[in-house]
Write an enzyme that holds these catalytic residues in place. Structure first.
Site, PDB file in Angstrom:
ATOM      1  N   TYR A  22       0.946  -1.161   0.041  1.00  0.00           N
ATOM      2  CA  TYR A  22      -0.049  -0.022  -0.058  1.00  0.00           C
ATOM      3  C   TYR A  22       1.051   1.368  -0.222  1.00  0.00           C
ATOM      4  O   TYR A  22       0.253   2.425  -0.097  1.00  0.00           O
ATOM      5  CB  TYR A  22      -1.062  -0.017   1.195  1.00  0.00           C
ATOM      6  CG  TYR A  22      -1.876  -1.130   1.281  1.00  0.00           C
ATOM      7  CD1 TYR A  22      -3.056  -1.293   0.140  1.00  0.00           C
ATOM      8  CD2 TYR A  22      -1.822  -2.124   2.316  1.00  0.00           C
ATOM      9  CE1 TYR A  22      -3.674  -2.407   0.247  1.00  0.00           C
ATOM     10  CE2 TYR A  22      -2.719  -3.157   2.014  1.00  0.00           C
ATOM     11  CZ  TYR A  22      -3.451  -3.461   1.216  1.00  0.00           C
ATOM     12  OH  TYR A  22      -4.404  -4.572   1.142  1.00  0.00           O
ATOM     13  N   ASN A  71     -12.761   4.217  -1.895  1.00  0.00           N
ATOM     14  CA  ASN A  71     -11.829   3.098  -1.743  1.00  0.00           C
ATOM     15  C   ASN A  71     -12.556   2.302  -0.540  1.00  0.00           C
ATOM     16  O   ASN A  71     -12.350   2.616   0.655  1.00  0.00           O
ATOM     17  CB  ASN A  71     -10.383   3.392  -1.149  1.00  0.00           C
ATOM     18  CG  ASN A  71      -9.702   2.353  -1.270  1.00  0.00           C
ATOM     19  OD1 ASN A  71     -10.009   1.087  -1.050  1.00  0.00           O
ATOM     20  ND2 ASN A  71      -8.284   2.441  -1.134  1.00  0.00           N
ATOM     21  N   HIS A  77     -15.422  -6.497  -1.822  1.00  0.00           N
ATOM     22  CA  HIS A  77     -15.697  -7.814  -2.018  1.00  0.00           C
ATOM     23  C   HIS A  77     -17.096  -8.458  -1.382  1.00  0.00           C
ATOM     24  O   HIS A  77     -17.572  -9.604  -1.360  1.00  0.00           O
ATOM     25  CB  HIS A  77     -14.583  -8.790  -1.698  1.00  0.00           C
ATOM     26  CG  HIS A  77     -13.069  -8.102  -2.055  1.00  0.00           C
ATOM     27  ND1 HIS A  77     -12.855  -7.922  -3.338  1.00  0.00           N
ATOM     28  CD2 HIS A  77     -12.280  -7.311  -1.348  1.00  0.00           C
ATOM     29  CE1 HIS A  77     -11.802  -7.070  -3.428  1.00  0.00           C
ATOM     30  NE2 HIS A  77     -11.387  -6.887  -1.839  1.00  0.00           N
ATOM     31  N   ASP A  84     -25.785  -1.092  -2.704  1.00  0.00           N
ATOM     32  CA  ASP A  84     -27.465  -0.710  -2.890  1.00  0.00           C
ATOM     33  C   ASP A  84     -27.517   0.755  -2.368  1.00  0.00           C
ATOM     34  O   ASP A  84     -28.446   1.619  -2.917  1.00  0.00           O
ATOM     35  CB  ASP A  84     -28.184  -1.629  -1.860  1.00  0.00           C
ATOM     36  CG  ASP A  84     -28.431  -2.990  -2.400  1.00  0.00           C
ATOM     37  OD1 ASP A  84     -28.436  -3.063  -3.414  1.00  0.00           O
ATOM     38  OD2 ASP A  84     -28.807  -4.062  -1.422  1.00  0.00           O
ATOM     39  N   HIS A  97      -8.485   1.577  -5.850  1.00  0.00           N
ATOM     40  CA  HIS A  97      -7.720   0.798  -5.063  1.00  0.00           C
ATOM     41  C   HIS A  97      -6.289   1.099  -5.316  1.00  0.00           C
ATOM     42  O   HIS A  97      -6.132   1.291  -6.468  1.00  0.00           O
ATOM     43  CB  HIS A  97      -8.181  -0.738  -5.355  1.00  0.00           C
ATOM     44  CG  HIS A  97      -9.704  -1.018  -4.939  1.00  0.00           C
ATOM     45  ND1 HIS A  97      -9.975  -1.366  -3.698  1.00  0.00           N
ATOM     46  CD2 HIS A  97     -10.520  -0.924  -5.936  1.00  0.00           C
ATOM     47  CE1 HIS A  97     -11.420  -1.666  -3.847  1.00  0.00           C
ATOM     48  NE2 HIS A  97     -11.529  -1.411  -4.988  1.00  0.00           N
ATOM     49  N   LEU A  98      -5.732   1.095  -4.108  1.00  0.00           N
ATOM     50  CA  LEU A  98      -4.099   1.301  -4.225  1.00  0.00           C
ATOM     51  C   LEU A  98      -3.492   0.348  -4.965  1.00  0.00           C
ATOM     52  O   LEU A  98      -2.507   0.384  -5.417  1.00  0.00           O
ATOM     53  CB  LEU A  98      -3.455   1.306  -2.654  1.00  0.00           C
ATOM     54  CG  LEU A  98      -4.012   2.476  -1.967  1.00  0.00           C
ATOM     55  CD1 LEU A  98      -3.746   2.368  -0.244  1.00  0.00           C
ATOM     56  CD2 LEU A  98      -3.383   3.830  -2.345  1.00  0.00           C
ATOM     57  N   SER A  99      -3.902  -1.143  -4.566  1.00  0.00           N
ATOM     58  CA  SER A  99      -3.279  -2.391  -5.157  1.00  0.00           C
ATOM     59  C   SER A  99      -4.247  -2.790  -6.529  1.00  0.00           C
ATOM     60  O   SER A  99      -5.399  -2.313  -6.481  1.00  0.00           O
ATOM     61  CB  SER A  99      -3.157  -3.526  -4.153  1.00  0.00           C
ATOM     62  OG  SER A  99      -4.226  -3.846  -3.790  1.00  0.00           O
ATOM     63  N   ARG A 108      -9.982 -11.399  -3.353  1.00  0.00           N
ATOM     64  CA  ARG A 108      -9.896 -10.084  -3.599  1.00  0.00           C
ATOM     65  C   ARG A 108     -10.241  -9.640  -5.050  1.00  0.00           C
ATOM     66  O   ARG A 108     -10.191  -8.522  -5.292  1.00  0.00           O
ATOM     67  CB  ARG A 108      -8.586  -9.478  -3.316  1.00  0.00           C
ATOM     68  CG  ARG A 108      -8.498  -9.448  -1.568  1.00  0.00           C
ATOM     69  CD  ARG A 108      -7.018  -8.842  -1.163  1.00  0.00           C
ATOM     70  NE  ARG A 108      -6.491  -9.152  -0.085  1.00  0.00           N
ATOM     71  CZ  ARG A 108      -6.870  -8.677   1.110  1.00  0.00           C
ATOM     72  NH1 ARG A 108      -7.703  -7.651   1.210  1.00  0.00           N
ATOM     73  NH2 ARG A 108      -6.240  -8.884   2.256  1.00  0.00           N
TER      74      ARG A 108
END
Length: 145
Positions: A22, A71, A77, A84, A97-99, A108
């Site tokens: 991260y 994020n 997931h 909703d 997302h950082l990764s 993931r």
């Protein structure tokens, strides 16, 4: 407010948590950089971080922002509730997302948000937030809001 940035669980630990994945920047570092970019573009921005799904849902529902950057972290997931909430408010959002979630553990690799997002940015570390904000500003300018 023009842009709301929401950060999900454990992102308050950025800079300490698995820096090899991260990075070393803290959430405060990222927020400060985004604030400068927003200010330079005459855009108002607000930040929210929570480790609790219901608080994130409440923030989405109550948001007056023109566009949201989120994020969702691990809730990516698992959270039908966050999905909703976005469907209920019918407001554009950018998933960040950082990764690269598609280059991680199998569990993931599925996002419950990507298919309803205005756009998605994965795998660019903290720079992904900058990319998301630039696109959020472009969206606001395009809509003339």
């Amino acid at each position: 407010m023009d842009v709301l940035v929401i950060n999900g669980p454990n992102l308050n630990l950025l800079g300490k948590r698995q820096p090899h994945i991260y990075g070393n920047k803290t959430i405060e570092d990222i927020n400060n950089e985004l604030h400068k970019i927003a200010h330079n573009n005459n855009v108002t921005i607000d930040f929210f971080q929570s480790n609790h799904e219901g608080e994130i849902v409440d923030k989405i529902q109550q948001s007056a922002a023109k566009i949201i950057i989120i994020n969702p972290a691990a809730y990516t997931h698992t959270s039908i509730a966050i999905r909703d909430a976005f469907l209920a408010i019918n407001k554009p959002f950018i998933e960040i997302h950082l990764s690269n979630i598609y280059n991680r553990e199998e569990f993931r690799t599925k996002s419950l948000l990507s298919d309803i997002a205005y756009g998605c940015i994965f795998g660019f570390g903290p720079n992904g937030y900058t990319l998301a904000l630039i696109e959020a500003i472009n969206y606001i300018n395009m809509k003339g809001e």
